[in-house]
Design a protein around this motif. Structure first.
Motif, short mmCIF file in Angstrom:
data_model
loop_
_atom_site.label_atom_id
_atom_site.label_comp_id
_atom_site.label_asym_id
_atom_site.label_seq_id
_atom_site.Cartn_x
_atom_site.Cartn_y
_atom_site.Cartn_z
N LEU A 1 0.84 -1.19 0.00
CA LEU A 1 0.00 0.00 0.00
C LEU A 1 0.88 1.25 0.00
O LEU A 1 1.86 1.31 0.74
CB LEU A 1 -0.90 -0.02 1.23
N PRO A 2 0.57 2.24 -0.84
CA PRO A 2 1.49 3.38 -1.01
C PRO A 2 1.60 4.29 0.20
O PRO A 2 2.62 4.93 0.40
CB PRO A 2 0.89 4.12 -2.21
N ASP A 3 0.54 4.40 1.01
CA ASP A 3 0.57 5.28 2.17
C ASP A 3 1.28 4.57 3.31
O ASP A 3 0.88 3.47 3.71
CB ASP A 3 -0.87 5.62 2.57
N PRO A 4 2.34 5.16 3.88
CA PRO A 4 3.06 4.50 4.99
C PRO A 4 2.14 4.11 6.14
O PRO A 4 2.34 3.08 6.78
CB PRO A 4 4.08 5.55 5.43
N ALA A 5 1.11 4.93 6.41
CA ALA A 5 0.21 4.62 7.52
C ALA A 5 -0.51 3.30 7.29
O ALA A 5 -0.79 2.55 8.24
CB ALA A 5 -0.80 5.75 7.70
N TRP A 6 -0.81 2.97 6.03
CA TRP A 6 -1.52 1.72 5.75
C TRP A 6 -0.65 0.51 6.05
O TRP A 6 -1.15 -0.56 6.38
CB TRP A 6 -2.01 1.71 4.31
N GLY A 7 0.67 0.66 5.94
CA GLY A 7 1.54 -0.43 6.34
C GLY A 7 1.40 -0.74 7.82
O GLY A 7 1.32 -1.90 8.23
N VAL A 8 1.34 0.32 8.64
CA VAL A 8 1.15 0.14 10.08
C VAL A 8 -0.23 -0.42 10.36
O VAL A 8 -0.40 -1.31 11.22
CB VAL A 8 1.36 1.47 10.81
N LEU A 9 -1.24 0.03 9.64
CA LEU A 9 -2.60 -0.47 9.84
C LEU A 9 -2.71 -1.95 9.45
O LEU A 9 -3.49 -2.69 10.04
CB LEU A 9 -3.60 0.36 9.06
N SER A 10 -1.94 -2.39 8.47
CA SER A 10 -1.92 -3.81 8.12
C SER A 10 -1.36 -4.63 9.27
O SER A 10 -1.84 -5.73 9.57
CB SER A 10 -1.11 -4.05 6.85
N LEU B 1 5.78 -5.43 3.34
CA LEU B 1 6.07 -4.94 2.00
C LEU B 1 5.84 -3.43 1.90
O LEU B 1 6.59 -2.71 1.23
CB LEU B 1 5.22 -5.67 0.96
N SER B 2 4.80 -2.94 2.57
CA SER B 2 4.52 -1.50 2.55
C SER B 2 5.64 -0.73 3.24
O SER B 2 6.02 0.36 2.79
CB SER B 2 3.18 -1.22 3.22
#
Length: 213
Positions: free
Chosen positions: A31-40, A103-104
């Motif tokens: 996911l391109p938004d760094p925050a979405w990596g943390v949310l995953s 991966l994000s």
């Protein structure tokens, strides 16, 4: 090859896959938004039965994520991306959230990422970056939580974690975990919300409440 209805082996061999190109293709899942990596990673924690999810940002762009619950399996630590290609059984989709989260984070070109998970003699450390193969070894700390630590590299964007407050506020209102960002609680678990009832199932976890008029 088939001869008169029978399969015949005509040869065998091996082939090599360019790791860098393969990793770039895997990052299409990211996911391109760094925050979405943390949310995953938060989704993985929720699916693991964690009661809390703690995030700490460092002054130089470091990030530490910590949560409890059932740790990743040995296979998920040793081969974190396999879950993206395997058919997950009902209630066993958390491995994909871990893979997408990592991966994000890798898209941000860190110096490296460390993942520590497991208990006692079974606790492992996974080291990730975009240049070298994944390295797994025994972890020698006394922790029981799962830890993900991001160490920025020279090409990591500045302010990569600036959007975490907004992401927690907008995306985690239904979470039943205790969320903490830099030591500050960001959401209350259902037990501390009036008239809230927890909802849990194989692929869902959250809470339901009827607003008062």
């Amino acid at each position: 090859m088939s001869t008169e209805g029978k399969e015949v082996l005509v040869g065998s061999g091996t082939f090599l896959v360019d790791r860098a190109r393969g990793l770039e293709k895997l990052m299409r899942f990211a996911l391109p938004d760094p925050a979405w990596g943390v949310l995953s990673l938060l989704r993985f924690a929720a699916a693991s039965g964690a009661g809390r999810f703690l995030v700490e940002r460092g002054a130089k762009g470091e990030l530490t994520v910590r949560f409890g619950g059932t740790p990743p399996t040995r296979e998920q630590v040793e081969r974190p991306y396999d879950a993206l290609f395997a058919r997950a059984a009902r209630g066993e989709t958390r491995g994909r959230d871990l893979a997408v989260g990592l991966l994000s984070l890798l898209r941000l070109e860190p110096a490296h990422i460390l993942v520590r998970a497991g208990h006692g003699a079974e606790r492992l450390q996974l080291r990730l970056n975009r240049a070298d193969p994944e390295a797994v070894e025994a972890a020698h700390d006394a922790e029981r939580d799962t830890l993900v630590r991001f160490y920025p590299g020279p090409r990591t964007p500045k302010g990569a974690w600036d959007g975490l407050e907004e992401a927690f506020e907008r995306r985690c209102g239904m979470s039943d975990l205790e969320l903490s960002l830099d030591g500050e609680r960001r959401a209350l678990p259902p037990s501390e919300r009036q008239d809230a009832r927890p909802v849990r199932g194989p692929d869902v976890r959250g809470w339901v409440a009827v607003p008062r008029r």
